[in-house]
Structure formats: C-alpha cells, structure tokens
Design an enzyme around this catalytic site. Structure first.
Site, PDB file in Angstrom:
ATOM      1  N   LYS A 199       0.886  -1.181   0.000  1.00 44.21           N
ATOM      2  CA  LYS A 199       0.000   0.000   0.000  1.00 44.21           C
ATOM      3  C   LYS A 199       0.917   1.223   0.000  1.00 44.21           C
ATOM      4  O   LYS A 199       1.448   1.625   1.030  1.00 44.21           O
ATOM      5  CB  LYS A 199      -0.863  -0.031   1.250  1.00 44.21           C
ATOM      6  CG  LYS A 199      -2.169   0.752   1.273  1.00 44.21           C
ATOM      7  CD  LYS A 199      -2.185   2.139   0.746  1.00 44.21           C
ATOM      8  CE  LYS A 199      -2.358   3.190   1.813  1.00 44.21           C
ATOM      9  NZ  LYS A 199      -1.910   4.510   1.362  1.00 44.21           N
ATOM     10  N   CYS A 215      13.703  10.542   7.343  1.00 48.12           N
ATOM     11  CA  CYS A 215      13.382  10.233   8.743  1.00 48.12           C
ATOM     12  C   CYS A 215      14.610  10.223   9.649  1.00 48.12           C
ATOM     13  O   CYS A 215      14.537  10.601  10.803  1.00 48.12           O
ATOM     14  CB  CYS A 215      12.684   8.876   8.817  1.00 48.12           C
ATOM     15  SG  CYS A 215      13.582   7.606   7.934  1.00 48.12           S
ATOM     16  N   GLU A 269       9.400  16.405  15.086  1.00 45.47           N
ATOM     17  CA  GLU A 269       9.891  16.127  13.734  1.00 45.47           C
ATOM     18  C   GLU A 269       9.249  17.119  12.752  1.00 45.47           C
ATOM     19  O   GLU A 269       8.025  17.172  12.634  1.00 45.47           O
ATOM     20  CB  GLU A 269       9.514  14.691  13.340  1.00 45.47           C
ATOM     21  CG  GLU A 269      10.123  14.265  12.025  1.00 45.47           C
ATOM     22  CD  GLU A 269       9.725  12.847  11.605  1.00 45.47           C
ATOM     23  OE1 GLU A 269       8.566  12.452  11.826  1.00 45.47           O
ATOM     24  OE2 GLU A 269      10.575  12.150  11.043  1.00 45.47           O
TER      25      GLU A 269
END
Ligand code: NAD
Length: 495
Positions: free
Chosen positions: A190, A299, A398
């Site tokens: 996905k 990330c 973040e």
C-alpha cells in the site's frame, strides 16, 4: 492531465502517464475501485495534476489479501533457485528501466531526478542482496540436545503486508518487500496516496518479467480507509509499516488485536554532535548536504546540530554561505540541487514549525519561509537554520523539511545528554578526529543507528531500525531482516 510543459519527460514516461487513471494491480491484473473514486497525483514541483489513482475500499483490500494468500503455496513451493532466478530478472528489468522509473519518481515525489535514480538503483541492489542471502541461508538447524533428536525448520509465512510513506517510495518498497519475496512470501503493497505511481509501474513490470500472478500486489487508496483495512485484516501473516509514529501506533494496535507480527519504522529527530577537532568546513558541507537532501524529508536526518562552543561561529558562517548558494528548482531541471516538499500540507507544516519555533524564542540564522522558483507553482521552501534552547518545539518535534536546529555544548557528557534528550531514537552522528571519543559517543547515544563522521549511511548488511518513538519489531537491510520473513518450527523426537 499533463506534465508541466516547462519540463521534458521521456516518451515512455509520457506514455505511462497517459494510462491514468491507475487502478491497483492484484493477482496479475488491474484492480479498480468499484466506486470509481479517484485520488489526484500532483507534481510537487509544478502543482499540476499528472495522474489519478483509484481509491480502493475496505472490501476490495480484503479481496486483495485473499488473492495474495491464494498465490502463496505456488510461490513458496518453488525451489529457491527458481524463485531467485525470477527475482533477479525483476532486478535486471528495474535497472534497465531506471531512467523511466527515476522520472516517474521525481515527478511524483518531488525528488531531484539524479537522487531518484539513486533510489531506483538502491531498490535493484537491495533485491539482489536479499536474493543472494536467501540462496545461501540454512533453513534447517540440528540442535544438540541430550536425549532428543531435534531440529528447527524455517519456512515463509504467507501474505505479508507493507504500508509505505511518500518520502522514498520506491527505495522503501525495495527495502521492505525484497526479503519477504526472497524468502517465499507473497506481498501486498500500500503506497502513500501521494506517491503511488512507481509501485504501480513495478507491479506491471513484475508481471512482464514472469513474476507469478498474486505474488506482488499493489493496492491504492487513502490511509484511513485502504491502509486501515490492510492493517486490520487478520489474514495477513506479517505487517510492515513505515511512516509517522501517530499512524504507527494505530497499526501496532490493530496488529496487536489480531496477533499479527508487526514491524514499525517511524520518525526521528536525530542529532549530529560536532567536536572542536573537526575540519569545520567539510563538516558543515556534509551536514548542510544531509539536511537539504530530499528537502529534509528524511526520517533519519540530522535535525539537531550540537556544535562545540569553540567552533560554533565558524561553523555557522560556513553553513550560511552553503545554504544561500543552494539552487532550488524543479526536480527535472538538471541545475536543481533541492526540490520542493511533497505537498501543500507538508509546505504548511515546515513553515508552521518555523513560525512556532521563532515564537518560542528560536533565532533564525538563515533562510526561513517559502522559496520562489520562477515559472513553477510548486511547494518550495528555503533551507533554514534555527538556533536556541533545545526545549523549543522546533528542536523537539519532527519537522520533516530542510530545517536544522543548532545548539552548543562544552563537554562530551553534556553533548551525549543533549543528544539523548528526545522521545525518538532513529539515528545520530558524531564528528571528531578522535576515534576513541567517536566510538564512546556513538555507543552512548540512544538510537538504532550511530554514524561516525558521516550522516545517512546505509550499507546492505548493516541493520537499520529505530528504538523508542522511532520504531519496533526489527529493522531492515540485514540478514536479520531476511530471517524475520521465515517462521520457525521446532521438530523433536525423544530418544
Ligand atoms: P504517514 O504515517 O502519514 O503515512 C504513511 C502511510 O500510512 C501512507 O501510506 C498512508 O496512506 C498510511 N496511513 C495513513 N493513515 C493510516 C491508517 N490509519 N492506517 C493505516 N495506514 C495509514 O506518514 P507520511 O507522512 O507518509 O511519512 C512521513 C513519516 O514517515 C515521518 O514521520 C517519517 O519520519 C517516517 N518515515 C520513517 C522511515 C524509517 O525508516 N524509520 C522512513 C521513511 C519515513
């Protein structure tokens, strides 16, 4: 539906985009949404719609999982030699189509074309790496247990599900599905709704090179519907999720309810600890390179730069000069060094953190705000340096953009304490010429990865994963990852 007339695309890419709207690809054929609902795919560099994808619903996702499970016995029943040969053909085909896939990825994710080509090559290398490991792995291990004839036997699980984010769409598919496929599992992918095109291209290519139907399946759709349905399906045998900690918690909860083993690769707020014995200019170049690479949407990036107080001013001076010289532009413009962020929501998020950070007392050392790229209405932002207290929201949360937050330190202990003062635990780096100090600090920082005199280092064979808010359940890129895709049976005969 068209690519901006200002950029040139390969005829193969134009022909591919002409096939829009794109259905999912399941069981070796197109898998459309019965509702006819579509999601727009926008070029982040121009703001123009380049394609549409089908928005599958929960029942359709469940059907895809059934199809992947049905394909499992035949795929897992192949000899390793047969399976590896098919997967090597897929790696070769992806490599041959690298320029096409790189442009599709650049247009879809806003990635500089050369960087996108690097991602495609990384997929190829990853697939070859895991196929090579699977060729050699021992699946039967005799156990030396007095009074018993005993051994363990490993075999693949079945249909494994993968949910991916938008920042490294194709590279992360490679990291995720390669060990699963090499071990003999079937997969349901996905992709993020913003960046599904390269996954769809891969599924068609897999069919073309002879990957059996139902082995590589791609389901398109929104996270809250298609993603959630996949996560909540009790017939998946393993789940791997890469994305935000917030959605990771939902995925973990759902898998926990169904007792489906889950791997979570989540966000980060990494530190770079820079001591006063470094070559200041080259360290500044490396860290500016890291924070602007894929517009900071990485990330494991170094987002908190902890600089020894004696070199701080010199270091900041170099960084400002480097950042001001970065050429921001459309991903397909060969002159561009930094592209846009992925979508208007991310644009707002990056600028919002700058505003909140400054309101909380941070000083803006350079950059800040949106960037203009002549002739394009894309989601461009300026690379930015903020500085101040590490309690600031921009230092703690973040941001996922080209924004670094600077602070100083005096001693090694202080640097380690500051690096570890975070909820995350994905990747940090230490910069010094003193090898003993580098090793000490690298081991003292709480994270899945510590890099020395470099940032964003990925080598096949070195495990990569996060701890705390950055992930759980095992990492990627090493022999351990391959072993995650086998379940183990202990066989015992008392003597
Ligand atoms: P996201 O969590 O919003 O979305 C990731 C994926 O989850 C998408 O495919 C989305 O459709 C799907 N999703 C959304 N809601 C869902 C739900 N309720 N159930 C199931 N699936 C759902 O993340 P994003 O904004 O696409 O990506 C950015 C995040 O990913 C950042 O936090 C980044 O640090 C993280 N990331 C981590 C790694 C790693 O290796 N640790 C790598 C890349 C990105």
């Amino acid at each position: 539906m068209s690519v901006s007339t200002k950029v040139e695309v390969l005829p193969e890419v134009a022909a591919f985009l002409d096939q829009s709207p794109f259905a999912g690809f399941v069981g070796g054929r197109e898998f459309p949404a019965a509702s006819g609902e579509l999601i727009a795919t926008i070029d982040p560099g121009s703001g123009e719609k380049i394609a549409e994808i089908h928005d599958l619903d929960a029942a359709e996702i469940d059907k895809a999982v059934d199809i992947a499970n049905e394909a499992f016995p035949a795929w897992s029943g192949l000899s390793q030699k047969e399976r590896s040969s098919i997967l090597r053909k897929l790696a070769d085909a992806v490599e041959e189509r690298k320029p096409i896939l790189a442009q599709i990825e650049a247009l879809d994710a806003g990635k500089i074309e050369a960087q996108a080509a690097g991602d495609i090559q990384n997929f190829v290398d990853t697939l070859r790496y895991f196929v090579g490991l699977a060729d050699e792995v021992q699946l039967r291990t005799t156990l030396d247990v007095p009074g018993h004839d005993a051994w363990t036997f490993k075999q693949p699980w079945g249909a494994c599900a993968f949910i991916f984010p938008w920042n490294f769409p194709f590279l992360l598919i490679g990291w995720g599905i390669s060990p699963a496929l090499a071990a003999g599992n079937t997969v349901i992918i996905k992709p993020a709704e913003d960046t599904s095109l390269s996954a769809i291209y891969l599924a068609h290519l897999a069919k073309e090179v002879g990957v059996p139907d139902g082995v590589i399946n791609v389901v398109t759709g929104r996270g809250a519907t298609a993603g959630s349905a996949l996560t909540n399906n009790s017939k998946i045998k393993r789940m791997s999720f890469t994305g935000s900690p917030e959605v990771g918690q939902l995925v973990g909860e759902a898998c926990g309810r169904n007792l489906v083993p889950v791997k979570l690769e989540l966000g980060g707020k990494g530190a770079a600890v820079v001591f006063d014995d470094v070559d200041v200019k080259s360290t500044a170049e490396a860290l500016v390179g890291a924070i602007t690479f894929h517009t900071g949407q990485v990330c494991c990036d170094a987002t908190r730069w902890l600089i020894h107080q004696d070199i701080y001013d010199e270091f900041v001076g170099y960084c400002k000069d480097l950042m001001q010289d970065i050429k921001i532009g459309h991903p397909l413009d060969p002159e561009s060094q930094m592209g846009p962020v992925v979508n208007p929501k991310q644009h707002e998020r990056v600028l919002g953190y700058q505003t909140k950070g400054k309101a909380g007392g941070a000083e803006c050392l350079c950059g800040g705000g949106p960037a203009e790229v002549e002739g394009y209405e894309g989601n461009y932002v300026k690379p930015t340096l903020l500085a101040g207290s590490l309690d600031n929201v921009a230092a703690r949360e973040e941001i996922f953009g080209p924004v670094a937050y600077l602070s100083t330190f005096k001693t090694e202990e202080e640097a380690i304490a500051k690096a570890n003062d975070t909820d995350y635990g994905l990747a940090n780096s230490v910069w010094t010429k003193d090898d003993d100090r580098a090793n000490r600090v690298a081991e003292a920082m709480t994270a899945g990865n510590s890099w020395i005199n470099a940032h964003n280092v990925f080598a096949h064979g070195v495990p990569y994963g996060g701890v705390n808010k950055s992930g759980m359940g095992g990492g990627v890129l090493s022999i351990e990852t391959l072993m995650d895709y086998y379940r183990s049976t202990s066989v015992v005969r008392p003597l």
